[in-house]
Motif scaffolding. Structure first.
Motif, PDB file in Angstrom:
ATOM      1  N   LEU A  17      30.829  50.165  40.798  1.00 22.16           N
ATOM      2  CA  LEU A  17      30.371  49.284  39.716  1.00 22.16           C
ATOM      3  C   LEU A  17      30.146  47.862  40.230  1.00 22.16           C
ATOM      4  O   LEU A  17      29.172  47.197  39.856  1.00 22.16           O
ATOM      5  CB  LEU A  17      31.387  49.279  38.578  1.00 22.16           C
ATOM      6  CG  LEU A  17      31.531  50.588  37.782  1.00 22.16           C
ATOM      7  CD1 LEU A  17      32.658  50.467  36.763  1.00 22.16           C
ATOM      8  CD2 LEU A  17      30.218  50.926  37.082  1.00 22.16           C
ATOM      9  N   LEU A  18      31.067  47.407  41.081  1.00 19.70           N
ATOM     10  CA  LEU A  18      30.914  46.056  41.640  1.00 19.70           C
ATOM     11  C   LEU A  18      29.693  45.979  42.549  1.00 19.70           C
ATOM     12  O   LEU A  18      28.998  44.960  42.576  1.00 19.70           O
ATOM     13  CB  LEU A  18      32.182  45.667  42.406  1.00 19.70           C
ATOM     14  CG  LEU A  18      33.440  45.476  41.552  1.00 19.70           C
ATOM     15  CD1 LEU A  18      34.658  45.278  42.449  1.00 19.70           C
ATOM     16  CD2 LEU A  18      33.289  44.292  40.610  1.00 19.70           C
ATOM     17  N   PRO A  23      29.598  42.834  36.045  1.00 16.82           N
ATOM     18  CA  PRO A  23      30.608  41.772  36.043  1.00 16.82           C
ATOM     19  C   PRO A  23      31.996  42.297  36.360  1.00 16.82           C
ATOM     20  O   PRO A  23      32.377  43.395  35.921  1.00 16.82           O
ATOM     21  CB  PRO A  23      30.532  41.218  34.611  1.00 16.82           C
ATOM     22  CG  PRO A  23      29.117  41.489  34.192  1.00 16.82           C
ATOM     23  CD  PRO A  23      28.761  42.801  34.842  1.00 16.82           C
ATOM     24  N   VAL A  24      32.751  41.508  37.139  1.00 21.18           N
ATOM     25  CA  VAL A  24      34.063  41.952  37.617  1.00 21.18           C
ATOM     26  C   VAL A  24      34.978  42.335  36.463  1.00 21.18           C
ATOM     27  O   VAL A  24      35.611  43.399  36.466  1.00 21.18           O
ATOM     28  CB  VAL A  24      34.717  40.840  38.471  1.00 21.18           C
ATOM     29  CG1 VAL A  24      36.126  41.264  38.909  1.00 21.18           C
ATOM     30  CG2 VAL A  24      33.871  40.518  39.684  1.00 21.18           C
ATOM     31  N   GLY A  25      35.075  41.465  35.450  1.00 21.35           N
ATOM     32  CA  GLY A  25      35.976  41.730  34.330  1.00 21.35           C
ATOM     33  C   GLY A  25      35.634  43.022  33.606  1.00 21.35           C
ATOM     34  O   GLY A  25      36.516  43.826  33.277  1.00 21.35           O
ATOM     35  N   LEU A  26      34.348  43.250  33.369  1.00 19.05           N
ATOM     36  CA  LEU A  26      33.925  44.471  32.673  1.00 19.05           C
ATOM     37  C   LEU A  26      34.168  45.708  33.533  1.00 19.05           C
ATOM     38  O   LEU A  26      34.522  46.775  33.009  1.00 19.05           O
ATOM     39  CB  LEU A  26      32.447  44.367  32.292  1.00 19.05           C
ATOM     40  CG  LEU A  26      32.091  43.313  31.241  1.00 19.05           C
ATOM     41  CD1 LEU A  26      30.595  43.298  30.975  1.00 19.05           C
ATOM     42  CD2 LEU A  26      32.861  43.565  29.941  1.00 19.05           C
ATOM     43  N   ALA A 283      36.047  31.547  30.157  1.00 19.42           N
ATOM     44  CA  ALA A 283      35.810  32.881  29.598  1.00 19.42           C
ATOM     45  C   ALA A 283      35.700  33.925  30.700  1.00 19.42           C
ATOM     46  O   ALA A 283      36.244  35.038  30.589  1.00 19.42           O
ATOM     47  CB  ALA A 283      34.539  32.869  28.750  1.00 19.42           C
ATOM     48  N   ALA A 284      35.019  33.561  31.795  1.00 19.44           N
ATOM     49  CA  ALA A 284      34.872  34.498  32.911  1.00 19.44           C
ATOM     50  C   ALA A 284      36.221  34.809  33.553  1.00 19.44           C
ATOM     51  O   ALA A 284      36.535  35.967  33.869  1.00 19.44           O
ATOM     52  CB  ALA A 284      33.913  33.926  33.951  1.00 19.44           C
ATOM     53  N   THR A 335      33.810  41.537  53.568  1.00 15.13           N
ATOM     54  CA  THR A 335      32.414  41.676  53.985  1.00 15.13           C
ATOM     55  C   THR A 335      31.516  42.145  52.843  1.00 15.13           C
ATOM     56  O   THR A 335      30.294  42.045  52.951  1.00 15.13           O
ATOM     57  CB  THR A 335      32.286  42.664  55.160  1.00 15.13           C
ATOM     58  OG1 THR A 335      32.751  43.962  54.746  1.00 15.13           O
ATOM     59  CG2 THR A 335      33.104  42.195  56.351  1.00 15.13           C
ATOM     60  N   PHE A 336      32.113  42.679  51.751  1.00 12.73           N
ATOM     61  CA  PHE A 336      31.250  43.144  50.658  1.00 12.73           C
ATOM     62  C   PHE A 336      31.803  42.875  49.260  1.00 12.73           C
ATOM     63  O   PHE A 336      31.132  43.172  48.269  1.00 12.73           O
ATOM     64  CB  PHE A 336      30.956  44.648  50.807  1.00 12.73           C
ATOM     65  CG  PHE A 336      32.170  45.537  50.748  1.00 12.73           C
ATOM     66  CD1 PHE A 336      32.598  46.069  49.546  1.00 12.73           C
ATOM     67  CD2 PHE A 336      32.869  45.848  51.906  1.00 12.73           C
ATOM     68  CE1 PHE A 336      33.707  46.898  49.497  1.00 12.73           C
ATOM     69  CE2 PHE A 336      33.978  46.678  51.862  1.00 12.73           C
ATOM     70  CZ  PHE A 336      34.397  47.205  50.652  1.00 12.73           C
ATOM     71  N   LEU A 337      33.015  42.308  49.150  1.00  5.87           N
ATOM     72  CA  LEU A 337      33.563  41.973  47.838  1.00  5.87           C
ATOM     73  C   LEU A 337      33.798  40.474  47.743  1.00  5.87           C
ATOM     74  O   LEU A 337      34.094  39.815  48.740  1.00  5.87           O
ATOM     75  CB  LEU A 337      34.888  42.711  47.600  1.00  5.87           C
ATOM     76  CG  LEU A 337      34.834  44.220  47.358  1.00  5.87           C
ATOM     77  CD1 LEU A 337      36.243  44.756  47.179  1.00  5.87           C
ATOM     78  CD2 LEU A 337      33.993  44.550  46.134  1.00  5.87           C
ATOM     79  N   GLU A 338      33.662  39.908  46.524  1.00  7.10           N
ATOM     80  CA  GLU A 338      33.963  38.490  46.357  1.00  7.10           C
ATOM     81  C   GLU A 338      35.451  38.311  46.049  1.00  7.10           C
ATOM     82  O   GLU A 338      36.194  39.267  45.830  1.00  7.10           O
ATOM     83  CB  GLU A 338      33.064  37.866  45.283  1.00  7.10           C
ATOM     84  CG  GLU A 338      33.078  38.552  43.930  1.00  7.10           C
ATOM     85  CD  GLU A 338      34.192  38.057  43.052  1.00  7.10           C
ATOM     86  OE1 GLU A 338      34.546  36.872  43.134  1.00  7.10           O
ATOM     87  OE2 GLU A 338      34.727  38.866  42.289  1.00  7.10           O
TER      88      GLU A 338
END
Length: 434
Positions: A17-18, A23-26, A283-284, A335-338
């Motif tokens: 999903l990421l 969106p991370v939260g969702l 909110a984020a 390398t691929f996730l924030e």
């Protein structure tokens, strides 16, 4: 499917999903709610999501998020960030590569009011990059210094990364904030040393140093004093026990607003957008926190963390070997996730392992935030690199990534020092809570 299998599948779905830029939260909410519903039924999933959202929204400690975000936004729109850069350049601009070093020091100073790496890199990039381009700095050095300096935003308090980590681990926000000060200063010094070394090896990447009169140094320092005063009051108040972190955020936001209005640097016209941006950022962050708190019970149901701990114990790995493996895993994920994605996905998994080996959770939090910072400048994601690219539009992305690599190596050195000498992180929080 076994419970452990459900946990592994859930993690795969989450990463997918990421990767699709959901969106991370969702993403966290979807996997956590879906996993609990599959294992314990839809009513359990619905109840967990509803109760978690209500509890976090009513959590007094989380008031710290919008208040410190507001501090950073006001410092930006009022021009205080520019004053901070000017003061840093006036005092260290006499060194070869001094403007790049001033950008790093300016990032460190702005980090003390923003708590965000992206905001720090963007704000200081808008201030410093045009100046460095004008006087002839190498684009690699200029963009690399700003992108790397921006990573200090989630290490030097107030840090949104520490707030998320505290929510996930129930560690003290005050101790985490204090633990981030010395490592933040250490990385700042390592970045400045990296600039000096690069310029010494290749003098063509920076212009000759300028002679800056003492009168100019004192004048610019006076312009930065209001922001320095706010930082000293809010962070110093936490250390001295005068304020809780939440109270310090309120005091800091109030002081910087009053000072900016009094100096004529803030008007109602500019205050409105600063408030609106603070609401959006808050909110984020809250959505991510709620999603992480729903994912946590799902992971507990799958026994994935305890199974992983048992696997490591049976493999015969010692505490520090395990710690190094965890840190290496974070570097790979970077390398691929924030940043926030890494924290909320991995901390619930690794926390029982680290606690089982008896490591200090505040010290571990500092190490994790540092390796998460490294991900902000690691290709191919490197969020800070993309942020700097929006300011330095003429500089190719490949050049920026090449420019940040020496700073990435400096962060590895800093991480090694923090692992070898835990008191670098724990000295201030231990002295604070004696």
């Amino acid at each position: 499917m076994t419970e452990t299998g459900a946990g592994i599948l859930g993690m795969i779905v989450l990463v997918g999903l990421l990767a699709l830029r959901m969106p991370v939260g969702l993403s966290l909410l979807a996997v956590g709610f879906g996993g609990i519903s599959v294992l314990n039924g839809m009513p359990a999933g619905t109840a967990t999501m509803a109760s978690t959202a209500q509890a976090l929204s009513a959590n007094y400690l989380l008031v710290i998020v919008p208040l410190f975000v507001l501090m950073g936004n006001i410092a930006s729109v009022s021009g205080m960030s520019r004053s901070l850069f000017d003061a840093a350049f006036a005092w260290i601009g006499g060194l070869r590569g001094g403007m790049a070093s001033a950008a790093v020091v300016g990032c460190a100073g702005f980090s003390a009011v923003s708590g965000s790496s992206v905001a720090t890199a963007l704000t200081m990039g808008r201030v410093a990059l045009p100046e460095m381009d004008r006087v002839g700095y190498s684009p690699r050095l200029a963009t690399g210094a700003v992108a790397a300096g921006g990573t200090l935003g989630i290490l030097i308090p107030p840090s949104a990364g520490f707030v998320i980590y505290a929510l996930l681990t129930e560690a003290s926000i005050g101790r985490l904030f204090m633990a981030g000060i010395v490592p933040g200063l250490l990385l700042t010094l390592l970045f400045v040393a990296t600039i000096s070394l690069n310029v010494r090896l290749n003098p063509e990447i920076a212009p000759r140093a300028l002679a800056i009169p003492w009168s100019e140094r004192w004048r610019t320092l006076g312009g930065a004093l209001p922001l320095v005063f706010v930082v000293c009051v809010s962070i110093g108040g936490i250390y001295l026990g005068v304020f809780t972190p939440t109270e310090a955020a309120g005091v800091g936001a109030f002081l910087i607003t009053v000072i900016a209005f009094a100096m004529g640097r803030l008007t109602l016209r500019t205050f409105g957008p600063a408030l609106l941006d603070s609401v959006r950022t808050t909110a984020a962050v809250f959505l991510i926190a709620i999603g992480a708190s729903v994912l946590g019970p799902f992971l507990a149901l799958t026994h994935l963390p305890s199974d992983l701990l048992n696997l490591l114990v049976e493999a015969g790995f010692g505490p520090y070997t395990t710690l190094l493996l965890i840190l290496a895993c974070y570097i790979l994920l970077g390398t691929f996730l924030e940043a926030f994605s890494m924290l909320v996905i991995t901390v619930p998994v690794f926390l029982p392992i680290v606690a089982g080996y008896g490591f200090d959770l505040v010290w571990f939090g500092v190490l994790i935030v540092v390796v998460v910072e490294m991900g902000l400048i690691t290709p191919p994601v490197g969020l800070n690199v993309f942020v700097v690219k929006t300011v330095a539009e003429r500089t190719p992305m490949s050049e920026i990534f090449i420019g940040v690599m020496p700073f990435w190596v400096a962060m590895v050195v800093g991480l090694a020092l923090l692992v070898a000498f835990p008191q670098l992180s724990l000295f201030l929080p231990d002295s604070m809570f004696r």
